[in-house]
Design an enzyme around this catalytic site. Structure first.
Site, PDB file in Angstrom:
ATOM      1  N   HIS A 281       0.827  -1.208   0.000  1.00 47.12           N
ATOM      2  CA  HIS A 281       0.000   0.000   0.000  1.00 47.12           C
ATOM      3  C   HIS A 281       0.868   1.268   0.000  1.00 47.12           C
ATOM      4  CE1 HIS A 281      -3.504   2.520   1.231  1.00 47.12           C
ATOM      5  NE2 HIS A 281      -2.537   3.247   1.763  1.00 47.12           N
ATOM      6  N   GLU A 282       1.817   1.335   0.925  1.00 41.27           N
ATOM      7  CA  GLU A 282       2.619   2.564   1.053  1.00 41.27           C
ATOM      8  C   GLU A 282       3.489   2.787  -0.181  1.00 41.27           C
ATOM      9  OE1 GLU A 282       1.897   4.660   3.302  1.00 41.27           O
ATOM     10  OE2 GLU A 282       0.635   3.300   4.463  1.00 41.27           O
TER      11      GLU A 282
HETATM   12 ZN   LIG Z   1      -2.366   5.173   2.132  1.00 44.26          ZN
END
Ligand SMILES: [Zn+2]
Ligand SMILES: [Ca+2]
Ligand SMILES: [Ca+2]
Ligand SMILES: [Zn+2]
Length: 555
Positions: free
Chosen positions: A238-239
């Site tokens: 995600h990051e």
């Molecule tokens: Zn995020």
């Protein structure tokens, strides 16, 4: 619906079981702060990502502004649109999540996947893992492996390639584990709540994980249920999505959805994520049949709400009382641009404001910040600036326009299109501009490239653009600003760091006692209330002496 309810109950149970360390999240959720922090009050200033509002927002919970923000949040989170702060909404706010805002000025509402108007100018990227969480169940090599898998997941579905490097100065993306306060960006909050945050490419692309979380891989999968431990791979994928330029997605199972989704066995990108990444960097090598679609980038990155040179009325909607206090630059120490003016003043710009630097010590003049409107209606978020001693004029770039100033007075006929004032130069979105002291030529930086503009020939010299790292040794890509200072030396700024450049060796200064990058807050702005990161402390210890923070680096 069933799945979501299950997740919420599970999350609450897990929180209840770990009460001594983690009080029930409801008790610490301030809905106004939550909505402000994650971008649901567009009128409140935000600085990039993972960033708290500069001022404490004052929002009446009975106002339509508040109700609209709740509706927007409910829509984004896939809840029933009640417009009320009901139990489901509060539970959602208590759910572990990413620290990056869901909404912001740059959001592109017409696309299902939201793409930030910021990208890497290349498809081969390097990353550096700078540290590891203390007391982690995972070994260092297990963490390395999860991070590597996370990058692999993105490269499998796009035209991107990633390489791990072992030196920070060689890395495009740096990954850190931090706890609580960690420099000038948003502090972490202990176990639960925010799990991690990351910076979009224009802010450097770095990833920060909350070191207080219990990070796990398959080996400890059972703890995902019994101890509310967090899947490192899911959070890392995600990051890294943010590091590559993707914003949060409304699609519930998308890896770019802001909420932690519980343990995922078969972790993969959703259609939404794949379309998002391919629209920026092109399809994966195996499946690529056409060239990456890059032609729309300039159009979509345009911010239609800003008109250069026009003072925009800024009516406050009912319910929001603008805070009278001005932003504290020590809160978020980056520069949009930095420049000198004819009278020997030096200014730095950030958001809607500018600061005049003091010359004798780190800091700024007391009557600052002042609004950019002082510069003939200059809008906020300028791109770059430089001073030309030959004509005594200061030039400020914003989007595709450039303004020309004598001190702070805009000259007649300006702003003009960049393409008209500097033919052959990149026509918009310049990162940094510099009139280099050695040859009095103009250098313009954008992404990983730079251009040399020749004033005599009135055009960019042949063979440009070139790669920044080919000539400006040690200078990073995606610069924030550049400046020639009173000592005649050249400084490059990126995020909260700066580099001093040695014009003779044509490399970042290699003084063994002062290693670059150094922090802007401390050495340029005289901010010293923030706790230092371990890295900064180490750098100073390595340098041999603890310097007086009010003194300049070279004194
Ligand atoms: Zn995020
Ligand atoms: Ca946390
Ligand atoms: Ca800039
Ligand atoms: Zn951070």
């Amino acid at each position: 619906m069933i799945r979501r309810t299950g997740t919420v109950i599970l999350a609450l149970m897990a929180c209840a079981l770990s009460m001594p360390v983690e009080p029930p999240p409801e008790s610490k959720i301030d809905p106004v702060m939550y909505l402000a922090r994650f971008g649901y009050f567009p009128e409140i200033s935000f600085r990039g990502v993972g960033s708290a509002p500069l001022n404490q927002p004052h929002v009446d919970q009975n106002s339509s502004v508040f109700e609209n923000a709740i509706l927007e949040f409910q829509d984004f989170a896939g809840l029933d649109l009640t417009g009320k702060l009901d139990e489901t909404t509060l539970e959602k706010m208590a759910q572990p999540r990413c620290g990056v805002a869901d909404k912001g000025k740059l959001e592109l509402r017409f696309k299902r996947y939201a793409r930030h108007s910021s990208r890497w100018e290349k498809t081969k990227l390097s990353y550096f893992i700078s540290n590891y969480p203390t007391d982690s169940l995972l070994t260092k090599s297990e963490i390395d492996k999860e991070i590597s898998r996370a990058f692999q997941i993105w490269s499998d579905s796009s035209n991107l390639d990633f390489k791990r490097v072992l030196a920070p100065e060689q890395a495009d993306i740096q990954l850190d584990f931090f706890r609580r306060n960690h420099g000038s960006d948003d502090p972490f909050d202990g176990r639960g709540g925010v799990l991690a945050h990351a910076f979009f490419p224009r802010w450097g692309g770095d990833v920060h994980f909350d070191s207080d979380e219990e990070w796990i891989n398959e080996r400890f999968k059972s703890r995902a249920f019994s101890k509310n431990a967090k899947q490192l791979l899911q959070t890392a994928v995600h990051e890294i999505g943010h590091s590559l330029g993707l914003e949060h997605s409304k699609a519930k199972r998308s890896i770019m959805a802001p909420f932690y989704q519980g343990w995922m066995d078969d972790l993969h990108l959703e259609t939404d994520d794949i379309q998002g990444i391919q629209s920026i960097y092109g399809k994966s090598k195996e499946t690529a049949t056409s060239k990456p679609e890059t032609t729309t980038i300039c159009n979509t990155s345009k911010r239609p709400d800003i008109i250069f040179g026009t003072a925009l009325p800024n009516p406050s909607p009912p319910g929001i009382v603008p805070s009278p206090s001005k932003p504290d630059i020590c809160f978020n120490t980056y520069f949009d641009a930095a420049t000198e003016t004819k009278d020997g003043s030096f200014y730095v710009f950030q958001g809607d404001y500018h600061w005049k630097l003091t010359l004798e010590k780190a800091g700024f003049e007391p009557q600052y910040p002042r609004t950019n409107q002082d510069w003939g209606g200059l809008p906020g978020d300028v791109d770059a600036a430089f001073y030309n001693p030959t004509d005594g004029m200061t030039y400020i770039f914003k989007d595709d326009q450039v303004g020309k100033y004598f001190n702070t007075d805009i000259q007649p006929g300006y702003p003009k299109p960049i393409s008209q004032e500097f033919p052959g130069a990149p026509d918009r979105d310049i990162d940094a501009a510099l009139l280099w002291g050695k040859n009095s030529q103009l250098y313009l930086f954008r992404g990983s490239l730079y251009w040399k503009y020749n004033f005599d020939k009135r055009t960019v010299e042949d063979s440009y653009p070139l790669e920044i790292n080919k000539r400006w040794r040690g200078v990073p890509n995606n610069l924030s600003a550049a400046l020639r200072w009173t000592n005649g030396k050249t400084y490059f700024f990126k995020g909260s760091s700066y580099y001093r450049f040695d014009d003779d060796t044509f490399a970042v200064d290699a003084n063994p006692r002062v290693r670059y990058p150094r922090t802007i807050g401390k050495w340029w702005l005289g901010c010293h209330s923030k706790p230092q990161t371990d890295l900064e402390t180490e750098m100073e210890e390595d340098a041999g002496t603890k310097r007086n923070p009010r003194r300049w680096a070279w004194s």
